[in-house]
Scaffold this motif. Structure first.
Motif, PDB file in Angstrom:
ATOM      1  N   LEU A  96       0.831  -1.194   0.000  1.00 43.33           N
ATOM      2  CA  LEU A  96       0.000   0.000   0.000  1.00 43.33           C
ATOM      3  C   LEU A  96       0.867   1.246   0.000  1.00 43.33           C
ATOM      4  O   LEU A  96       1.813   1.351   0.791  1.00 43.33           O
ATOM      5  CB  LEU A  96      -0.912   0.022   1.234  1.00 43.33           C
ATOM      6  CG  LEU A  96      -1.922  -1.126   1.361  1.00 43.33           C
ATOM      7  CD1 LEU A  96      -2.534  -1.122   2.753  1.00 43.33           C
ATOM      8  CD2 LEU A  96      -3.002  -1.012   0.297  1.00 43.33           C
TER       9      LEU A  96
ATOM     10  N   ARG B  94      -6.400   7.552   2.904  1.00 41.40           N
ATOM     11  CA  ARG B  94      -6.715   6.423   2.030  1.00 41.40           C
ATOM     12  C   ARG B  94      -5.445   5.905   1.371  1.00 41.40           C
ATOM     13  O   ARG B  94      -4.408   6.572   1.390  1.00 41.40           O
ATOM     14  CB  ARG B  94      -7.732   6.864   0.976  1.00 41.40           C
ATOM     15  CG  ARG B  94      -9.060   7.291   1.569  1.00 41.40           C
ATOM     16  CD  ARG B  94     -10.127   7.486   0.520  1.00 41.40           C
ATOM     17  NE  ARG B  94     -11.420   7.722   1.148  1.00 41.40           N
ATOM     18  CZ  ARG B  94     -12.593   7.376   0.611  1.00 41.40           C
ATOM     19  NH1 ARG B  94     -12.627   6.785  -0.577  1.00 41.40           N
ATOM     20  NH2 ARG B  94     -13.721   7.614   1.242  1.00 41.40           N
ATOM     21  N   SER B  95      -5.546   4.722   0.795  1.00 42.62           N
ATOM     22  CA  SER B  95      -4.397   4.146   0.087  1.00 42.62           C
ATOM     23  C   SER B  95      -4.405   4.645  -1.345  1.00 42.62           C
ATOM     24  O   SER B  95      -5.392   4.503  -2.060  1.00 42.62           O
ATOM     25  CB  SER B  95      -4.444   2.617   0.134  1.00 42.62           C
ATOM     26  OG  SER B  95      -5.734   2.138  -0.162  1.00 42.62           O
TER      27      SER B  95
ATOM     28  N   ILE C 172      -2.464   0.386  -4.504  1.00 43.14           N
ATOM     29  CA  ILE C 172      -2.814  -0.914  -3.924  1.00 43.14           C
ATOM     30  C   ILE C 172      -2.313  -2.006  -4.854  1.00 43.14           C
ATOM     31  O   ILE C 172      -2.706  -2.067  -6.023  1.00 43.14           O
ATOM     32  CB  ILE C 172      -4.342  -1.058  -3.746  1.00 43.14           C
ATOM     33  CG1 ILE C 172      -4.908   0.119  -2.940  1.00 43.14           C
ATOM     34  CG2 ILE C 172      -4.686  -2.386  -3.075  1.00 43.14           C
ATOM     35  CD1 ILE C 172      -6.413   0.207  -2.973  1.00 43.14           C
TER      36      ILE C 172
ATOM     37  N   ARG D  27      -7.674   2.122  -7.310  1.00 41.14           N
ATOM     38  CA  ARG D  27      -8.063   2.632  -5.992  1.00 41.14           C
ATOM     39  C   ARG D  27      -9.548   2.928  -5.875  1.00 41.14           C
ATOM     40  O   ARG D  27     -10.120   2.954  -4.773  1.00 41.14           O
ATOM     41  CB  ARG D  27      -7.263   3.892  -5.661  1.00 41.14           C
ATOM     42  CG  ARG D  27      -7.414   4.990  -6.667  1.00 41.14           C
ATOM     43  CD  ARG D  27      -6.671   6.246  -6.275  1.00 41.14           C
ATOM     44  NE  ARG D  27      -7.195   6.796  -5.040  1.00 41.14           N
ATOM     45  CZ  ARG D  27      -6.887   8.008  -4.576  1.00 41.14           C
ATOM     46  NH1 ARG D  27      -6.045   8.767  -5.235  1.00 41.14           N
ATOM     47  NH2 ARG D  27      -7.403   8.459  -3.466  1.00 41.14           N
TER      48      ARG D  27
ATOM     49  N   ILE E 236     -16.770  -3.653   1.842  1.00 43.37           N
ATOM     50  CA  ILE E 236     -15.827  -3.732   2.957  1.00 43.37           C
ATOM     51  C   ILE E 236     -16.533  -4.390   4.137  1.00 43.37           C
ATOM     52  O   ILE E 236     -17.624  -3.949   4.529  1.00 43.37           O
ATOM     53  CB  ILE E 236     -15.314  -2.326   3.343  1.00 43.37           C
ATOM     54  CG1 ILE E 236     -14.557  -1.710   2.154  1.00 43.37           C
ATOM     55  CG2 ILE E 236     -14.420  -2.383   4.575  1.00 43.37           C
ATOM     56  CD1 ILE E 236     -14.108  -0.277   2.387  1.00 43.37           C
TER      57      ILE E 236
ATOM     58  N   ILE F 230     -12.312   0.732  -2.792  1.00 44.23           N
ATOM     59  CA  ILE F 230     -11.366  -0.116  -2.072  1.00 44.23           C
ATOM     60  C   ILE F 230     -10.374   0.705  -1.252  1.00 44.23           C
ATOM     61  O   ILE F 230      -9.944   0.286  -0.172  1.00 44.23           O
ATOM     62  CB  ILE F 230     -10.623  -1.067  -3.052  1.00 44.23           C
ATOM     63  CG1 ILE F 230      -9.645  -1.978  -2.311  1.00 44.23           C
ATOM     64  CG2 ILE F 230      -9.894  -0.285  -4.128  1.00 44.23           C
ATOM     65  CD1 ILE F 230     -10.282  -2.924  -1.335  1.00 44.23           C
ATOM     66  N   ASN F 231     -10.026   1.901  -1.714  1.00 40.95           N
ATOM     67  CA  ASN F 231      -9.029   2.671  -0.969  1.00 40.95           C
ATOM     68  C   ASN F 231      -9.567   3.216   0.348  1.00 40.95           C
ATOM     69  O   ASN F 231      -8.798   3.658   1.210  1.00 40.95           O
ATOM     70  CB  ASN F 231      -8.451   3.800  -1.826  1.00 40.95           C
ATOM     71  CG  ASN F 231      -9.448   4.888  -2.153  1.00 40.95           C
ATOM     72  OD1 ASN F 231     -10.653   4.684  -2.069  1.00 40.95           O
ATOM     73  ND2 ASN F 231      -8.964   6.055  -2.541  1.00 40.95           N
TER      74      ASN F 231
ATOM     75  N   ALA G 188     -10.895   1.406   2.632  1.00 41.51           N
ATOM     76  CA  ALA G 188     -10.625   0.417   3.680  1.00 41.51           C
ATOM     77  C   ALA G 188      -9.439   0.834   4.545  1.00 41.51           C
ATOM     78  O   ALA G 188      -9.413   0.609   5.754  1.00 41.51           O
ATOM     79  CB  ALA G 188     -10.378  -0.956   3.059  1.00 41.51           C
ATOM     80  N   MET G 189      -8.452   1.461   3.919  1.00 46.19           N
ATOM     81  CA  MET G 189      -7.278   1.932   4.652  1.00 46.19           C
ATOM     82  C   MET G 189      -7.671   3.006   5.668  1.00 46.19           C
ATOM     83  O   MET G 189      -7.229   3.001   6.817  1.00 46.19           O
ATOM     84  CB  MET G 189      -6.248   2.471   3.662  1.00 46.19           C
ATOM     85  CG  MET G 189      -5.011   3.054   4.294  1.00 46.19           C
ATOM     86  SD  MET G 189      -3.871   1.816   4.886  1.00 46.19           S
ATOM     87  CE  MET G 189      -2.438   2.876   5.179  1.00 46.19           C
TER      88      MET G 189
ATOM     89  N   THR H 106      -7.967  -3.573   4.920  1.00 49.29           N
ATOM     90  CA  THR H 106      -7.750  -3.696   3.479  1.00 49.29           C
ATOM     91  C   THR H 106      -7.431  -5.144   3.119  1.00 49.29           C
ATOM     92  O   THR H 106      -7.974  -5.689   2.150  1.00 49.29           O
ATOM     93  CB  THR H 106      -6.597  -2.780   3.024  1.00 49.29           C
ATOM     94  OG1 THR H 106      -6.846  -1.444   3.452  1.00 49.29           O
ATOM     95  CG2 THR H 106      -6.469  -2.800   1.503  1.00 49.29           C
TER      96      THR H 106
ATOM     97  N   THR I  18     -10.571  -7.267   3.418  1.00 49.26           N
ATOM     98  CA  THR I  18     -11.463  -7.017   2.285  1.00 49.26           C
ATOM     99  C   THR I  18     -11.020  -7.786   1.054  1.00 49.26           C
ATOM    100  O   THR I  18     -11.839  -8.416   0.357  1.00 49.26           O
ATOM    101  CB  THR I  18     -11.497  -5.502   1.975  1.00 49.26           C
ATOM    102  OG1 THR I  18     -11.950  -4.789   3.116  1.00 49.26           O
ATOM    103  CG2 THR I  18     -12.415  -5.216   0.794  1.00 49.26           C
TER     104      THR I  18
END
Length: 310
Positions: A57, A75-76, A79, A98, A104, A112-113, A115-116, A124, A127
């Motif tokens: 990440l 956020r990430s 990934i 991202r 999640i 998805i980003n 989750a971070m 993350t 997930t």
């Protein structure tokens, strides 16, 4: 980013001289890892495992109204899943956009980003395990200060820019101004190149993968070895990981031994939408099977959960 694994993999016996040992905390830790894992053998670092899947990440970097950096709840920005197959001596790297729409666990549908920001690298990883059916063993979060510092210590990285890249984000302190052609990018310019986001997530991933190749080429130059202690220290101080330092080096040493022909980088098949990126579930399932499950792919591989991406 996986570039730091390539850098660590460039370690040589000469790097561990008495001078470097005395001047670098990271090199002293490396000597300890060499002793602990018998020359950085992955069989010693990961006993009983034939492979390791690593979540990589790149953390967003935000600034307050005084331009001070903070990373809490960020956020990430990047990934990747990197699969190190010890049995077949291959490495597979999957980039995940991202903005990909996922479910999640216990938090509903998000990019998805997110989750971070919600639960850190652990959420993350959870997930991705539930979504793709991939056993994520460990994670590494690298902060952009390490990225900038490492590129500067290398003396820059040569990259061919294919089209004009111009972007200013004052809040994120991201400024990109590059014209087409060859450039020797310093740390700040390189960060802008890999984070530029005015075209598409897929184009940005392509630039990131090109940059990884350029970093690897940069490390072929013998003068790089003299800078490794400083680079190691810069990276070691600016990452968060579930791996021990020795395990990280063992993976790096393994990566160094794998020929380029057995390293594959791919992007999760998807299509862009207005707010999200949507995965092509059938193509994604085939790609995940090929990258993360030793050939021949197991027929018992769980299907990609359709409910998470519709």
């Amino acid at each position: 980013m996986v570039f730091f694994l390539v850098m660590l993999g460039a370690l040589s016996v000469g790097t561990l001289s008495g001078y470097f040992y005395a001047s670098s905390k990271a090199v002293r830790k490396t000597v300890g890892a060499l002793w602990q894992y018998r020359g950085l053998d992955v069989a010693q670092a990961f006993p009983g495992q034939s492979s390791v899947t690593l979540l990589l990440l790149g953390s967003d970097e935000n600034r307050d109204n005084k331009k001070r950096i903070y990373t809490k709840h960020t956020r990430s920005d990047t990934i990747m899943l990197a699969h190190f197959d010890f049995t077949h001596r291959r490495i597979s790297v999957l980039s995940i956009p991202r903005d990909t729409r996922v479910r999640i666990p216990e938090h509903g549908v998000h990019k998805i980003n997110a989750a971070m920001a919600i639960g850190g690298p652990e959420l993350t990883a959870e997930t991705l395990r539930e979504w793709l059916g991939v056993p994520v063993d460990h994670y590494v979060v690298i902060y952009y200060n390490a990225f900038r510092r490492a590129v500067d210590l290398l003396g820059g990285v040569y990259v061919y820019v294919e089209r004009p890249l111009h972007y200013d984000d004052n809040w994120g302190d991201l400024h990109v101004h590059l014209e087409p052609g060859w450039h020797l990018l310093d740390g700040q310019q390189a960060l802008g190149y890999v984070r530029y986001r005015s075209d598409s997530d897929l184009a940005r991933i392509e630039r990131q993968q090109k940059f990884l190749t350029a970093i690897k080429e940069r490390f072929r130059h013998p003068s790089t070895y003299l800078k490794l202690p400083q680079i190691l220290d810069a990276v070691d101080e600016n990452l968060k990981t579930s791996l021990s330092y020795g395990q990280m080096l063992a993976l790096a040493w393994f990566a160094k031994s794998v020929p380029s022909s057995r390293i594959e980088m791919a992007t999760l098949p998807c299509r862009p939408g207005r707010s999200y990126v949507y995965v092509d579930e059938e193509e994604a399932r085939r790609l995940v099977d090929r990258l993360f499950f030793s050939p021949p792919a197991s027929t018992a591989t769980p299907p990609l959960p359709v409910s998470t991406i519709q």
